[in-house]
Write a protein that holds these residues in place. Structure first.
Motif, PDB file in Angstrom:
ATOM      1  N   PRO A 111       6.619   7.956  50.927  1.00 49.41           N
ATOM      2  CA  PRO A 111       7.827   7.481  50.254  1.00 49.41           C
ATOM      3  C   PRO A 111       8.573   6.460  51.110  1.00 49.41           C
ATOM      4  N   THR A 112       9.065   5.442  50.439  1.00 47.07           N
ATOM      5  CA  THR A 112       9.756   4.379  51.172  1.00 47.07           C
ATOM      6  C   THR A 112      11.261   4.483  51.091  1.00 47.07           C
ATOM      7  N   GLY A 113      11.788   5.354  50.220  1.00 46.78           N
ATOM      8  CA  GLY A 113      13.231   5.474  50.120  1.00 46.78           C
ATOM      9  C   GLY A 113      13.610   6.324  48.930  1.00 46.78           C
ATOM     10  N   GLY A 269      14.112  15.071  48.507  1.00 42.06           N
ATOM     11  CA  GLY A 269      13.166  14.237  49.243  1.00 42.06           C
ATOM     12  C   GLY A 269      11.733  14.380  48.797  1.00 42.06           C
ATOM     13  N   ALA A 270      11.483  15.068  47.683  1.00 42.63           N
ATOM     14  CA  ALA A 270      10.108  15.219  47.184  1.00 42.63           C
ATOM     15  C   ALA A 270       9.557  13.858  46.772  1.00 42.63           C
ATOM     16  N   PRO A 271       8.351  13.515  47.207  1.00 43.55           N
ATOM     17  CA  PRO A 271       7.794  12.208  46.850  1.00 43.55           C
ATOM     18  C   PRO A 271       7.365  12.152  45.384  1.00 43.55           C
ATOM     19  N   PHE A 272       7.524  10.960  44.788  1.00 42.43           N
ATOM     20  CA  PHE A 272       7.086  10.732  43.406  1.00 42.43           C
ATOM     21  C   PHE A 272       6.823   9.246  43.230  1.00 42.43           C
ATOM     22  N   PRO A 273       5.806   8.877  42.410  1.00 46.93           N
ATOM     23  CA  PRO A 273       5.500   7.450  42.225  1.00 46.93           C
ATOM     24  C   PRO A 273       6.670   6.678  41.609  1.00 46.93           C
ATOM     25  N   SER A 274       6.828   5.433  42.022  1.00 44.59           N
ATOM     26  CA  SER A 274       7.813   4.530  41.434  1.00 44.59           C
ATOM     27  C   SER A 274       7.144   3.452  40.589  1.00 44.59           C
ATOM     28  N   GLY A 275       5.813   3.533  40.435  1.00 45.41           N
ATOM     29  CA  GLY A 275       5.064   2.573  39.630  1.00 45.41           C
ATOM     30  C   GLY A 275       3.613   2.996  39.540  1.00 45.41           C
ATOM     31  N   PHE A 276       2.858   2.249  38.726  1.00 48.52           N
ATOM     32  CA  PHE A 276       1.456   2.610  38.511  1.00 48.52           C
ATOM     33  C   PHE A 276       0.550   2.176  39.654  1.00 48.52           C
ATOM     34  N   GLY A 277       0.964   1.262  40.483  1.00 54.16           N
ATOM     35  CA  GLY A 277       0.106   0.787  41.554  1.00 54.16           C
ATOM     36  C   GLY A 277      -0.907  -0.237  41.062  1.00 54.16           C
ATOM     37  N   PRO A 278      -1.661  -0.853  41.965  1.00 54.30           N
ATOM     38  CA  PRO A 278      -2.609  -1.911  41.583  1.00 54.30           C
ATOM     39  C   PRO A 278      -3.674  -1.478  40.586  1.00 54.30           C
ATOM     40  N   ASP A 279      -4.081  -0.200  40.596  1.00 53.24           N
ATOM     41  CA  ASP A 279      -5.148   0.215  39.679  1.00 53.24           C
ATOM     42  C   ASP A 279      -4.634   0.479  38.268  1.00 53.24           C
ATOM     43  N   GLY A 280      -3.311   0.435  38.065  1.00 52.34           N
ATOM     44  CA  GLY A 280      -2.740   0.629  36.740  1.00 52.34           C
ATOM     45  C   GLY A 280      -2.741   2.060  36.266  1.00 52.34           C
ATOM     46  N   LEU A 282      -1.583   6.288  36.893  1.00 48.55           N
ATOM     47  CA  LEU A 282      -0.575   7.134  37.502  1.00 48.55           C
ATOM     48  C   LEU A 282      -1.235   8.250  38.302  1.00 48.55           C
ATOM     49  N   PHE A 283      -0.571   8.629  39.388  1.00 50.65           N
ATOM     50  CA  PHE A 283      -1.040   9.713  40.265  1.00 50.65           C
ATOM     51  C   PHE A 283      -2.402   9.388  40.878  1.00 50.65           C
ATOM     52  N   THR A 284      -2.504   8.183  41.377  1.00 48.96           N
ATOM     53  CA  THR A 284      -3.625   7.808  42.230  1.00 48.96           C
ATOM     54  C   THR A 284      -3.047   7.331  43.557  1.00 48.96           C
ATOM     55  N   ALA A 285      -3.879   7.205  44.557  1.00 55.27           N
ATOM     56  CA  ALA A 285      -3.388   7.039  45.921  1.00 55.27           C
ATOM     57  C   ALA A 285      -2.701   5.708  46.171  1.00 55.27           C
ATOM     58  N   ASP A 286      -2.870   4.717  45.279  1.00 56.73           N
ATOM     59  CA  ASP A 286      -2.230   3.427  45.545  1.00 56.73           C
ATOM     60  C   ASP A 286      -0.839   3.323  44.908  1.00 56.73           C
ATOM     61  N   ASP A 287      -0.336   4.425  44.328  1.00 57.53           N
ATOM     62  CA  ASP A 287       0.990   4.379  43.721  1.00 57.53           C
ATOM     63  C   ASP A 287       2.064   4.168  44.787  1.00 57.53           C
ATOM     64  N   PRO A 288       3.000   3.265  44.580  1.00 64.83           N
ATOM     65  CA  PRO A 288       4.175   3.204  45.467  1.00 64.83           C
ATOM     66  C   PRO A 288       5.027   4.443  45.246  1.00 64.83           C
ATOM     67  N   MET A 289       5.668   4.931  46.305  1.00 66.69           N
ATOM     68  CA  MET A 289       6.369   6.213  46.229  1.00 66.69           C
ATOM     69  C   MET A 289       7.845   6.069  46.576  1.00 66.69           C
ATOM     70  N   THR A 300      11.127   7.283  33.542  1.00 68.97           N
ATOM     71  CA  THR A 300      10.618   6.384  32.513  1.00 68.97           C
ATOM     72  C   THR A 300       9.475   5.566  33.094  1.00 68.97           C
ATOM     73  N   LEU A 301       8.302   5.674  32.503  1.00 66.84           N
ATOM     74  CA  LEU A 301       7.109   4.982  32.989  1.00 66.84           C
ATOM     75  C   LEU A 301       7.069   3.579  32.399  1.00 66.84           C
ATOM     76  N   ASP A 302       6.917   2.588  33.265  1.00 66.72           N
ATOM     77  CA  ASP A 302       6.900   1.200  32.814  1.00 66.72           C
ATOM     78  C   ASP A 302       6.016   0.408  33.755  1.00 66.72           C
ATOM     79  N   SER A 303       5.248  -0.518  33.208  1.00 66.93           N
ATOM     80  CA  SER A 303       4.338  -1.309  34.032  1.00 66.93           C
ATOM     81  C   SER A 303       5.079  -2.170  35.050  1.00 66.93           C
ATOM     82  N   ARG A 304       6.361  -2.450  34.799  1.00 68.31           N
ATOM     83  CA  ARG A 304       7.146  -3.261  35.730  1.00 68.31           C
ATOM     84  C   ARG A 304       7.807  -2.423  36.812  1.00 68.31           C
ATOM     85  N   GLY A 305       7.623  -1.109  36.764  1.00 66.18           N
ATOM     86  CA  GLY A 305       8.250  -0.200  37.709  1.00 66.18           C
ATOM     87  C   GLY A 305       8.989   0.891  36.971  1.00 66.18           C
ATOM     88  N   PHE A 306       9.020   2.086  37.565  1.00 70.74           N
ATOM     89  CA  PHE A 306       9.623   3.229  36.898  1.00 70.74           C
ATOM     90  C   PHE A 306      11.132   3.227  37.108  1.00 70.74           C
TER      91      PHE A 306
END
Length: 771
Positions: A111-113, A269-280, A282-289, A300-306
């Motif tokens: 997680p970055t923030g 402080g629980a981590p959670f994705p903030s976007g789909f990541g490069p592979d498009g 959800l819940f894969t290792a390249d998701d930004p957190m 809210t899930l959105d291709s431009r960011g959650f």
């Protein structure tokens, strides 16, 4: 002389209240009393008796049926219990966990923030679901539940067969006068806690629980329902707060691509994705957190960011899971609507490999007819143009209706002369009788005549041989008239042609041989003399059950089924009937599906599961459902009826029937009836007995609304078998035992016998009995 005789009056099981009294003994339309006397005189030859299964309850034999029904209705049955093991602890679908840990070799993104909240009021206390069907629709409301289900295993570990156990479900019942349903959230929710760093479930510590708000419609009515069972969670999922994309392969889980999730964090402080990541995904290792605060957050899930919301009350929009919503072309000009219709069919018609059609050429060929019918505001002519397309496709699912002030009315190609087939009652359930039988030697014999119809007024009686129609031999006439049928099989088209409908501008002059004399009648002239048909009261019950005694003296069960729709309690009735058969130790069951031509697939999986056990379940590994993704221009596939192939279907307790099973099918066994028969036949669980294959029309349709209140029900979702072939469409279900149609069979049928049922009982009698 048939070996079949009704020695007891038929009955109907009902969901509540006492069983009704005796009903009149079945007779055919004409000569019933005489045939009854003949049957009594020949009673020494009778070897088959039908006794209502409820009679077995006398003497306390069925005292536990009520408790057996409760077991099935609680949602805590063995099906749910067995699936609960699969849905917890990450014991299945290891590939989903590996994808989380090692997706393209990308390590877990720390997680970055903290997540930025659109509104932070401490977290939601209530969720609101907007329903597609609103006020004034009590029937829809009574069979619909809004569910908040724990879906962490489905989305994180991609367990396509995940089932939320009863204790992890929050349910709400919509009101008929409201278009929204609210669910109050508990302070500490049920469900499985997941560590997103590893993708593993954990008993305690930091982690998240993930929920989706979903609508499950067309549910069977169960007394004392407490939860959704596995079938209802998957097959009856109509909308979800998560927008999901069908996979390319049926064994994979659907991918979330939008919508809203409810997330509960056990610690700040629980981590959670903030976007789909490069592979498009959800819940894969390249998701930004990012990091979530403790408690509930709507994501809210959105291709431009959650985006993240912690308002006290949040409305969650619903997204359709299966795209069979109406396509409205009614505001277009008739010619433009027809052009749009052909474009839709060219893009979405799922049987293009089995029934190819040049839609562009068809559009050019019929455009002038459509324009002329539109200019004249002749909606009958417009409807016939679309009905002709169904006949060209030879697609039994393709259907045209004309809507009006009195409701929708099916568009038929011709007028019923009274030879389209009648029905005989078995309890409250009708069985079809062919109006005309086609013999292998080319003769056509009248089998039944509708009372006060054109054929009846003309003096036609069962047993008459039809020699000519409109001056043509029967074989030539059938070849010409079959073009009006949209059935895909030759037997099905011949069956429709033998109904002898009077088509527009056609005479319907029959030359018949009756009682040794030749007779010529014009049925079309008689049509004006027949009274308007009385509208029958709707009958929501579709199941009658009896006890059979075969020639050997062995006892069997006999259930007549006309629909796979629930109708307000049919599933409970079904389970009680099977419990009765088990309590009586009946050595086989005959399930009569010859009149099951209702289009509802609602109870197909529940009924099928009744014949499979925990250790030998039904798995739909060879079946799938396919539809086009109009945006991506690809075909997407999931499990048949929305059921994952890995999901075992079975029943435990007295609702499970293990003895031999025979299915009686016929030309009216369409759609759901064919799917049910094919599943059981291919699993080796049932023996199919019939005079011919079923019509071959399985799939889901979409309503296309056209100008002039014309509605086309067009297939958009195909049911497929292994390797992508159509396992029923265009083929039908072939009987394991084909009963030959000859003059003797027709004679037995016309005198009140049932040769197909006789053959089924004789087959059961010929089986070796278990010791």
């Amino acid at each position: 002389m048939s070996i079949v005789r009704l020695l007891c009056d038929p009955f109907t099981h009902r969901a509540a209240g006492p069983l009704p009294g005796a009903a009149p003994q079945h007779r055919t339309a004409r000569g019933g009393r005489a045939r009854t006397r003949r049957a009594q005189a020949a009673a020494v030859l009778v070897a088959l008796a039908l006794t209502p299964l409820w009679a077995l309850a006398q003497g306390g034999m069925l005292g536990n049926i009520g408790r057996a029904g409760e077991v099935m209705s609680r949602g805590e049955s063995a099906v749910s219990t067995g699936q609960q093991v699969m849905s917890t602890g990450g014991q299945v679908m290891d590939a989903g966990r590996q994808a989380w840990n090692n997706r393209n070799g990308t390590p877990f993104q720390a997680p970055t923030g903290p997540a930025v909240m659109a509104r932070d009021e401490g977290g939601p206390l209530r969720l609101i679901a907007a329903l597609e069907r609103g006020a004034g629709d009590p029937m829809a409301a009574s069979s619909t539940l809004v569910a908040l289900l724990d879906q962490g295993a489905y989305f994180i570990q991609r367990q396509a067969a995940h089932v939320t156990p009863p204790q992890d479900q929050l349910l709400a019942t919509p009101r008929a006068d409201s278009s929204a349903v609210s669910i109050d959230l508990p302070s500490s929710p049920p469900g499985t806690l997941f560590d997103l760093g590893s993708g593993r479930a954990r008993a305690s510590g930091p982690g998240v629980k993930i929920f989706a708000l979903s609508v499950h419609a067309n549910l069977p009515r169960r007394a004392g329902r407490r939860a959704l069972d596995p079938i209802e969670q998957h097959a009856m999922l109509t909308t979800s707060s998560v927008q999901m994309e069908w996979p390319l392969q049926p064994e994979l889980a659907m991918e979330p691509v939008g919508g809203k999730l409810l997330v509960w964090a056990s610690e700040a402080g629980a981590p959670f994705p903030s976007g789909f990541g490069p592979d498009g995904r959800l819940f894969t290792a390249d998701d930004p957190m990012v990091r979530l605060p403790r408690g509930y957050t709507v994501v809210t899930l959105d291709s431009r960011g959650f985006s993240f919301d912690r308002s006290r009350e949040i409305a969650l929009s619903q997204y359709s899971v299966q795209s069979t919503t109406d396509i409205d072309l009614s505001r277009l000009a008739p010619a433009d609507a027809f052009k749009a219709f052909t474009s839709v069919m060219q893009e979405r018609y799922p049987f293009r490999s089995a029934q190819p059609m040049d839609w562009g050429r068809l559009q050019g060929e019929l455009a002038d007819r459509v324009r002329q019918a539109g200019d004249q505001k002749d909606r009958q002519a417009t409807g016939r143009i679309y009905a002709d397309i169904g006949a060209r496709l030879q697609d039994g699912l393709f259907r045209v209706e004309l809507r009006g002030a009195g409701g929708s009315q099916g568009l038929t190609a011709g007028l019923d002369t009274g030879l389209s087939g009648q029905s005989q009652p078995r309890g409250i359930t009708p069985l079809p009788l062919p109006g005309v039988w086609w013999l292998p030697d080319g003769r056509a014999l009248v089998g039944s005549v509708a009372p006060r119809s054109a054929a009846d007024l003309a003096g036609l009686r069962p047993g008459a041989e039809i020699v000519e129609v409109n001056g043509e031999s029967m074989s030539r006439y059938i070849g010409r008239a079959s073009r009006y049928s949209n059935r895909p099989t030759e037997a099905g088209r011949r069956y429709d042609a033998l109904k002898l409908m009077a088509y527009e501008r056609d005479a319907m002059v029959l030359k018949v041989r009756q009682d040794g004399k030749d007779l010529t009648v014009d049925l079309r002239q008689r049509l004006a003399e027949q009274p308007a048909p009385a509208s029958a009261a709707p009958n929501n019950e579709s199941l009658s059950a009896f006890q059979l005694r075969g020639p050997s003296g062995r006892q069997y069960g006999y259930i007549v089924l006309s629909s796979f729709a629930d109708g307000g309690g049919n599933l409970d009735v079904w389970e009680r009937s099977l419990a009765a058969a088990n309590q009586a130790r009946l050595r086989g069951l005959v399930l009569d599906l010859r009149g099951a031509n209702h289009g509802a697939y609602q109870l197909v999986p529940h009924y099928a599961a009744s014949f499979f056990s925990y250790d030998r379940p039904l798995k739909l590994q060879g079946y799938a459902q396919r539809q086009v993704d109009a945006t991506a221009k690809v075909w997407r596939t999931r499990g048949s009826l929305g059921l994952p192939p890995q999901l075992p279907l079975f029943t435990q307790g007295t609702g499970y029937y293990s003895a031999p099973l025979v299915l009686l099918t016929g030309p009216e066994c369409t759609g759901p009836c064919e799917m049910f028969s094919a599943w059981l036949q291919k699993a080796g669980r049932a023996h199919v007995v019939a005079t011919e294959p079923t019509p071959g029309a399985v799939g889901m349709t979409t309503r296309i609304l056209l100008p002039g209140d014309v509605v086309v029900h067009a297939p958009t979702v195909a049911e497929l078998g292994a390797n992508g072939e159509h396992y029923v469409f265009g083929k039908g279900v072939e009987p394991d035992l084909r009963v030959p149609v000859d003059a003797a069979l027709v004679q037995r049928a016309m005198t009140g016998g049932d040769p197909v049922l006789d053959a089924a009982v004789q087959w059961l009698d010929g089986r070796p009995q278990a010791r």
